[in-house]
Enzyme design. Structure first.
Site, mmCIF file in Angstrom:
data_model
loop_
_atom_site.group_PDB
_atom_site.id
_atom_site.type_symbol
_atom_site.label_atom_id
_atom_site.label_comp_id
_atom_site.label_asym_id
_atom_site.label_seq_id
_atom_site.Cartn_x
_atom_site.Cartn_y
_atom_site.Cartn_z
ATOM 1 N N GLY A 132 0.822 -1.216 0.000
ATOM 2 C CA GLY A 132 0.000 0.000 0.000
ATOM 3 C C GLY A 132 0.849 1.256 0.000
ATOM 4 O O GLY A 132 0.928 1.970 1.011
ATOM 5 N N TYR A 133 1.503 1.526 -1.118
ATOM 6 C CA TYR A 133 2.315 2.737 -1.252
ATOM 7 C C TYR A 133 1.570 3.790 -2.090
ATOM 8 O O TYR A 133 1.252 4.858 -1.617
ATOM 9 C CB TYR A 133 3.644 2.411 -1.963
ATOM 10 C CG TYR A 133 4.774 1.920 -1.083
ATOM 11 C CD1 TYR A 133 4.535 1.323 0.139
ATOM 12 C CD2 TYR A 133 6.103 2.051 -1.488
ATOM 13 C CE1 TYR A 133 5.583 0.869 0.933
ATOM 14 C CE2 TYR A 133 7.155 1.607 -0.703
ATOM 15 C CZ TYR A 133 6.890 1.015 0.510
ATOM 16 O OH TYR A 133 7.932 0.564 1.281
ATOM 17 N N SER A 134 1.310 3.468 -3.368
ATOM 18 C CA SER A 134 0.813 4.482 -4.311
ATOM 19 C C SER A 134 -0.576 4.988 -3.923
ATOM 20 O O SER A 134 -1.413 4.247 -3.423
ATOM 21 C CB SER A 134 0.734 3.895 -5.722
ATOM 22 O OG SER A 134 1.974 3.396 -6.116
ATOM 23 N N SER A 168 -1.603 -4.241 -6.106
ATOM 24 C CA SER A 168 -1.613 -5.578 -6.710
ATOM 25 C C SER A 168 -2.021 -6.618 -5.683
ATOM 26 O O SER A 168 -1.547 -6.603 -4.539
ATOM 27 C CB SER A 168 -0.219 -5.943 -7.236
ATOM 28 O OG SER A 168 0.168 -5.049 -8.239
ATOM 29 N N GLU A 251 12.941 -4.391 -3.500
ATOM 30 C CA GLU A 251 12.143 -4.497 -4.724
ATOM 31 C C GLU A 251 13.030 -4.393 -5.957
ATOM 32 O O GLU A 251 12.794 -5.049 -6.957
ATOM 33 C CB GLU A 251 11.088 -3.380 -4.743
ATOM 34 C CG GLU A 251 10.144 -3.466 -5.919
ATOM 35 C CD GLU A 251 8.987 -2.485 -5.809
ATOM 36 O OE1 GLU A 251 7.861 -2.928 -5.710
ATOM 37 O OE2 GLU A 251 9.235 -1.261 -5.819
HETATM 38 C C1 LIG Z 1 0.949 -3.327 -13.024
HETATM 39 C C2 LIG Z 1 1.184 -2.365 -11.908
HETATM 40 C C3 LIG Z 1 1.177 -2.840 -10.600
HETATM 41 C C4 LIG Z 1 1.368 -1.969 -9.537
HETATM 42 N N1 LIG Z 1 1.317 -2.460 -8.253
HETATM 43 C C5 LIG Z 1 1.454 -1.599 -7.197
HETATM 44 C C6 LIG Z 1 1.324 -2.076 -5.846
HETATM 45 O O1 LIG Z 1 1.107 -3.278 -5.600
HETATM 46 N N2 LIG Z 1 1.421 -1.187 -4.841
HETATM 47 C C7 LIG Z 1 1.674 0.137 -5.051
HETATM 48 O O2 LIG Z 1 1.796 0.878 -4.076
HETATM 49 N N3 LIG Z 1 1.784 0.637 -6.319
HETATM 50 C C8 LIG Z 1 1.672 -0.212 -7.397
HETATM 51 N N4 LIG Z 1 1.766 0.271 -8.694
HETATM 52 C C9 LIG Z 1 1.912 1.713 -8.880
HETATM 53 C C10 LIG Z 1 3.281 2.127 -9.395
HETATM 54 O O3 LIG Z 1 4.226 2.069 -8.359
HETATM 55 C C11 LIG Z 1 3.114 3.556 -9.939
HETATM 56 O O4 LIG Z 1 2.288 3.464 -11.084
HETATM 57 C C12 LIG Z 1 4.435 4.181 -10.321
HETATM 58 O O5 LIG Z 1 5.207 4.434 -9.174
HETATM 59 C C13 LIG Z 1 4.235 5.497 -11.090
HETATM 60 O O6 LIG Z 1 3.396 6.348 -10.391
HETATM 61 P P1 LIG Z 1 2.113 6.991 -11.076
HETATM 62 O O7 LIG Z 1 1.349 5.901 -11.770
HETATM 63 O O8 LIG Z 1 1.401 7.804 -10.067
HETATM 64 O O9 LIG Z 1 2.676 7.938 -12.224
HETATM 65 P P2 LIG Z 1 3.281 9.393 -12.013
HETATM 66 O O10 LIG Z 1 4.237 9.381 -10.874
HETATM 67 O O11 LIG Z 1 2.164 10.378 -11.969
HETATM 68 O O12 LIG Z 1 4.117 9.570 -13.335
HETATM 69 C C14 LIG Z 1 3.540 10.000 -14.564
HETATM 70 C C15 LIG Z 1 4.672 10.208 -15.556
HETATM 71 O O13 LIG Z 1 5.551 11.278 -15.098
HETATM 72 C C16 LIG Z 1 6.894 10.820 -15.021
HETATM 73 N N5 LIG Z 1 7.564 11.428 -13.864
HETATM 74 C C17 LIG Z 1 7.081 11.532 -12.606
HETATM 75 N N6 LIG Z 1 8.009 12.108 -11.795
HETATM 76 C C18 LIG Z 1 9.095 12.349 -12.561
HETATM 77 C C19 LIG Z 1 10.382 12.934 -12.303
HETATM 78 N N7 LIG Z 1 10.711 13.332 -11.082
HETATM 79 N N8 LIG Z 1 11.249 13.027 -13.338
HETATM 80 C C20 LIG Z 1 10.923 12.601 -14.590
HETATM 81 N N9 LIG Z 1 9.710 12.051 -14.884
HETATM 82 C C21 LIG Z 1 8.816 11.934 -13.893
HETATM 83 C C22 LIG Z 1 6.766 9.325 -14.836
HETATM 84 O O14 LIG Z 1 7.936 8.649 -15.249
HETATM 85 C C23 LIG Z 1 5.572 8.980 -15.710
HETATM 86 O O15 LIG Z 1 5.954 8.863 -17.052
HETATM 87 C C24 LIG Z 1 1.578 -0.584 -9.774
HETATM 88 C C25 LIG Z 1 1.584 -0.105 -11.095
HETATM 89 C C26 LIG Z 1 1.386 -0.978 -12.143
HETATM 90 C C27 LIG Z 1 1.387 -0.426 -13.534
#
Ligand SMILES: Cc1cc2nc3c(=O)[nH]c(=O)nc-3n(C[C@H](O)[C@H](O)[C@H](O)COP(=O)(O)OP(=O)(O)OC[C@H]3O[C@@H](n4cnc5c(N)ncnc54)[C@H](O)[C@@H]3O)c2cc1C
Length: 396
Positions: A132-134, A168, A251
């Site tokens: 439970g991070y995101s 997930s 991780e």
């Molecule tokens: C299949 C899948 C399973 C997942 N499972 C889990 C889970 O079990 N638990 C959990 O907690 N999370 C989970 N996640 C979430 C995942 O960790 C996040 O999707 C990921 O960290 C990106 O965050 P976001 O989706 O909010 O995108 P954002 O952070 O909003 O990013 C959007 C875009 O901006 C870019 N960006 C953002 N910040 C920067 C920066 N500082 N410099 C350059 N570019 C930047 C990113 O690279 C991306 O292209 C999962 C995601 C997927 C796709």
């Protein structure tokens, strides 16, 4: 660079390979090679039974120190385990978050009481964990979490309120580790706590999110006065960031190294199709297949380079930091290659909408590879700042 394993390692390889030959059949035949990317919703109960079987054989949590119930396996042996597991067609591991993330984190940062309570269920393959991070406004910028944790003196418990997303396997898990704000006025990485929360309680609602593959591997998780025991915070209130970052080290660490065999299986399948349907005669496709082969060899050599310098303490070198960016990009490209090799067949679903073939699922799911576990852009930041020591990017 170390290019081979020791005689002792090879003996270990034979031990795990023969155990898998003997045990991955019968009732488990149907889950052979199932539950991988894009297929992770399949056979959860059967795959949990398989986890218990692995546990009986002493093949869960092999990298954990022996005093915590593991085998204290070296990094080399862990890689061998993953290689043989993939070679044998071992199913996607239901227990990977508990084994790869929760366990090592509790061993490093947890209290003795937490270790005694939570590690046995992971080792035995009877209790499952989710992450439970995101949150809707905290992904790459994880320190922006808004979920709150307030200690209720009357109840003697923490009360959690907020929302997590993309969680997930939340629907298959007994527990969730959650980062939440213990100081409501804090911002950024200060004032956070790392909580161990039971999923089966009235204050938690899990809502599935449908993915591109038509399946629901991840979820939204809502906390509405969800309860968490007073002793179920890892570290002190306010120290959650340190624990959360320690966990991310696992991780991005050794648990990803063995996946190359799975990739090899996929590439072999693509090559076979290219031979059968004539795609291999197309020079442009042939070139891309060769590039994919080369990329996989590079992954292999980088793993070996990492191994040759790393000790047996589970720590990884700076070279390991390029791994996520490299494999995620490689695998996303492999998905595209698979579709191009299949040709028009790639666009046909055999049994109806979302009755996808293995490579079709892989292609769709591989779009997520460059996002989860830290996006490609974030990986580049990690390489620049932590591996190369370049100036940190400005943070708000
Ligand atoms: C299949 C899948 C399973 C997942 N499972 C889990 C889970 O079990 N638990 C959990 O907690 N999370 C989970 N996640 C979430 C995942 O960790 C996040 O999707 C990921 O960290 C990106 O965050 P976001 O989706 O909010 O995108 P954002 O952070 O909003 O990013 C959007 C875009 O901006 C870019 N960006 C953002 N910040 C920067 C920066 N500082 N410099 C350059 N570019 C930047 C990113 O690279 C991306 O292209 C999962 C995601 C997927 C796709």
């Amino acid at each position: 660079m170390k290019l081979s394993f020791s005689a002792e390692d090879e003996q270990f390889r034979e031990e795990i390979a023969s155990w898998l030959r003997e045990n991955l059949g019968g009732e488990f035949e149907q889950i052979r090679s199932r539950g991988g990317p894009g297929d992770e919703h399949m056979y959860p109960e059967e795959r949990k039974a398989w986890e218990r079987k692995l546990a009986e054989g002493g093949w869960t949590c092999i990298g954990w120190p022996q005093e915590y119930g593991g085998r204290g396996a070296s990094i080399e042996q862990q890689v061998i385990f993953h290689e043989e597991y993939a070679r044998a067609g071992g199913p996607g591991r239901m227990g990977h978050i508990g084994e790869g993330l929760t366990g090592p984190t509790l061993i490093a940062f947890g209290s003795e009481e937490q270790q005694q309570r939570f590690l046995p269920g992971i080792l035995a393959g009877t209790e499952y964990w989710c992450q439970g991070y995101s949150e809707p406004s905290a992904g790459s910028d994880l320190a922006n979490v808004k979920t709150k944790a307030r200690f209720d003196e009357e109840k003697g418990k923490w009360l959690i309120n907020g929302q997590k997303v993309w969680t997930s396997n939340a629907h298959e898990s007994e527990h969730c580790f959650v980062i939440a704000r213990t100081d409501p006025d804090s911002v950024g990485h200060r004032g956070l706590g790392f909580f161990l929360i039971e999923m089966d309680q009235p204050g938690i609602e899990v809502r599935p999110i449908e993915q591109l593959t038509g399946t629901c591997e991840f979820n939204e998780v809502f906390f509405d006065d969800a309860e968490c025991g007073a002793g179920d915070i890892v570290g002190a209130p306010g120290e959650g960031w340190k624990v959360a970052m320690g966990l991310l080290g696992y991780e991005r660490g050794v648990s990803t190294l063995g996946q190359q065999m799975l990739f090899q299986n996929e590439l072999d399948e693509i090559v076979q199709i290219a031979r059968d349907n004539g795609a291999a005669r197309d020079p442009a496709l042939r070139q891309r297949i060769a590039d994919a082969h080369i990329g996989l060899r590079i992954m292999r050599y980088n793993s070996m380079r990492t191994l040759s310098g790393g000790g047996n303490d589970g720590g990884l070198q700076k070279e390991a930091m390029i791994y996520k960016l490299f494999w995620a990009t490689w695998h996303r490209n492999l998905g595209k290659l698979a579709m191009d090799v299949l040709g028009p067949e790639a666009e046909i679903c055999e049994g109806g909408p979302y009755q996808l073939g293995r490579l079709q699922s892989m292609y769709l799911f591989s779009r997520a590879d460059t996002i989860y576990g830290g996006t490609n852009q974030i990986q580049r930041n990690i390489i620049a700042e932590r591996a190369l020591g370049m100036p940190r990017e400005p943070r708000g």
